[in-house]
Design a protein around this motif. Structure first.
Motif, short mmCIF file in Angstrom:
data_model
loop_
_atom_site.label_atom_id
_atom_site.label_comp_id
_atom_site.label_asym_id
_atom_site.label_seq_id
_atom_site.Cartn_x
_atom_site.Cartn_y
_atom_site.Cartn_z
N PRO A 23 50.82 44.60 43.89
CA PRO A 23 51.11 45.95 44.50
C PRO A 23 50.95 46.95 43.36
O PRO A 23 51.16 46.69 42.27
CB PRO A 23 52.58 45.78 45.32
N VAL A 24 51.16 48.15 43.92
CA VAL A 24 51.21 49.30 43.06
C VAL A 24 52.53 49.43 42.54
O VAL A 24 53.60 49.45 43.32
CB VAL A 24 50.65 50.96 43.63
N TRP A 87 62.48 45.21 38.79
CA TRP A 87 62.71 45.06 37.19
C TRP A 87 61.29 44.33 36.58
O TRP A 87 60.68 44.63 35.94
CB TRP A 87 63.76 43.97 37.07
N LEU A 88 60.87 43.47 37.58
CA LEU A 88 59.53 42.78 37.19
C LEU A 88 58.77 42.68 38.54
O LEU A 88 59.27 42.21 39.62
CB LEU A 88 59.76 41.56 36.68
N VAL A 89 57.60 43.30 38.43
CA VAL A 89 56.63 43.30 39.56
C VAL A 89 55.41 42.34 39.57
O VAL A 89 54.51 42.88 38.30
CB VAL A 89 56.25 44.37 40.17
N PRO A 90 55.27 41.28 39.83
CA PRO A 90 54.00 40.63 39.66
C PRO A 90 52.66 41.11 40.28
O PRO A 90 52.82 41.60 41.49
CB PRO A 90 54.08 39.16 40.20
N GLN A 91 51.59 41.41 39.82
CA GLN A 91 50.49 42.08 40.20
C GLN A 91 49.46 40.86 40.28
O GLN A 91 48.88 40.25 39.19
CB GLN A 91 49.94 43.30 39.74
N VAL A 92 48.49 41.28 41.35
CA VAL A 92 47.15 40.40 41.43
C VAL A 92 46.13 41.60 41.41
O VAL A 92 46.15 42.67 41.93
CB VAL A 92 47.16 39.57 42.64
N PRO A 93 45.07 41.01 40.94
CA PRO A 93 43.55 41.76 41.27
C PRO A 93 43.57 42.33 42.70
O PRO A 93 43.71 41.46 43.53
CB PRO A 93 42.57 40.99 40.71
N VAL A 94 42.74 43.32 43.06
CA VAL A 94 42.65 43.68 44.38
C VAL A 94 41.51 42.97 45.01
O VAL A 94 41.47 42.66 46.15
CB VAL A 94 42.18 45.42 44.40
N ALA A 96 38.97 40.09 46.55
CA ALA A 96 39.39 38.67 47.47
C ALA A 96 39.38 37.58 46.57
O ALA A 96 38.46 37.45 45.76
CB ALA A 96 38.34 38.61 48.50
N LEU A 97 40.31 36.51 46.88
CA LEU A 97 40.38 35.29 46.13
C LEU A 97 40.18 34.16 47.07
O LEU A 97 40.57 34.35 48.21
CB LEU A 97 41.81 35.45 45.61
N LEU A 98 39.61 33.29 46.72
CA LEU A 98 39.37 32.13 47.20
C LEU A 98 39.95 30.71 46.72
O LEU A 98 40.19 30.94 45.54
CB LEU A 98 37.85 31.52 47.60
N GLU A 99 40.49 29.75 47.43
CA GLU A 99 41.14 28.45 46.96
C GLU A 99 40.44 27.98 45.67
O GLU A 99 38.99 27.83 45.99
CB GLU A 99 41.39 27.48 47.91
N GLY A 100 40.92 27.76 44.44
CA GLY A 100 40.00 27.31 43.47
C GLY A 100 39.38 28.37 42.34
O GLY A 100 39.07 27.89 41.39
N ASN A 101 39.50 29.55 42.77
CA ASN A 101 39.21 30.47 41.91
C ASN A 101 40.29 30.76 40.88
O ASN A 101 41.37 30.61 40.88
CB ASN A 101 39.01 32.02 42.67
N ARG A 102 39.84 31.30 39.53
CA ARG A 102 40.55 31.47 38.47
C ARG A 102 41.13 32.78 38.86
O ARG A 102 40.29 33.62 39.23
CB ARG A 102 40.10 31.32 37.15
N VAL A 103 42.45 33.32 38.40
CA VAL A 103 42.65 34.41 38.69
C VAL A 103 43.74 34.90 37.32
O VAL A 103 44.33 34.07 37.12
CB VAL A 103 43.39 34.91 39.78
N THR A 104 43.76 36.21 36.94
CA THR A 104 44.56 36.86 35.94
C THR A 104 45.73 37.33 36.77
O THR A 104 45.36 38.36 37.70
CB THR A 104 43.76 37.79 35.15
N LEU A 105 46.94 36.99 36.55
CA LEU A 105 47.93 37.85 36.89
C LEU A 105 48.53 38.98 35.89
O LEU A 105 48.44 38.45 34.77
CB LEU A 105 49.07 36.63 37.67
N ARG A 106 49.24 39.76 36.39
CA ARG A 106 49.85 40.72 35.44
C ARG A 106 51.27 41.09 35.94
O ARG A 106 51.53 41.12 37.31
CB ARG A 106 49.16 42.15 35.56
N CYS A 107 52.23 41.41 34.88
CA CYS A 107 53.52 41.54 35.29
C CYS A 107 53.90 42.87 34.72
O CYS A 107 54.11 42.82 33.45
CB CYS A 107 54.30 40.31 34.66
N GLN A 108 54.50 43.68 35.61
CA GLN A 108 54.84 44.90 35.22
C GLN A 108 56.35 45.15 35.21
O GLN A 108 57.06 44.54 35.97
CB GLN A 108 54.55 46.01 36.15
N GLY A 109 56.87 45.77 34.04
CA GLY A 109 58.60 45.67 34.19
C GLY A 109 58.85 46.94 33.39
O GLY A 109 58.27 47.65 32.88
#
Length: 109
Positions: A23-24, A87-94, A96-109
């Protein structure tokens, strides 16, 4: 709901966010683009279920938490875009993701 569906019965309007993280987070600078059938001048922005105005200038500084979406008469409402403030917001790329895909997560705080 308060936002009508497209004539086909399902939403086809989309919100594109740059940088592409959801999320934003409150106080982020983002560029929002609404894409759907019809003209850009017919786009209406809703925030927390209330009409907020026409699609605004970009980029914009996010100064309020809540849920926003765009509406175009010919293609309906976009999926909601949430703005969080925590305090901390986990963010995901916008993208579309499928099961088994690699994904980079970001944490804003």
């Amino acid at each position: 709901g308060w936002c009508p569906l497209s004539p086909a019965g399902s939403p086809t309007t989309q919100i594109f966010v740059e940088p592409p993280w959801m999320p934003v987070v409150l106080w982020d600078w983002v560029t929002l683009t609404c894409q759907g059938s019809g003209t850009a001048s017919a786009t209406i922005w809703y925030k927390d279920g209330q009409r907020w105005g026409q699609e605004g200038p970009n980029p914009l500084l996010v100064t309020e938490i809540g849920t926003s979406m765009f509406y175009r008469p010919s293609s309906g409402c976009s999926p909601p875009m949430m703005v969080l403030d925590d305090w901390l917001v986990p963010q995901v790329p916008v993208q579309a993701l499928l099961e088994g895909n690699r994904v980079t997560l970001r944490c804003q705080g």
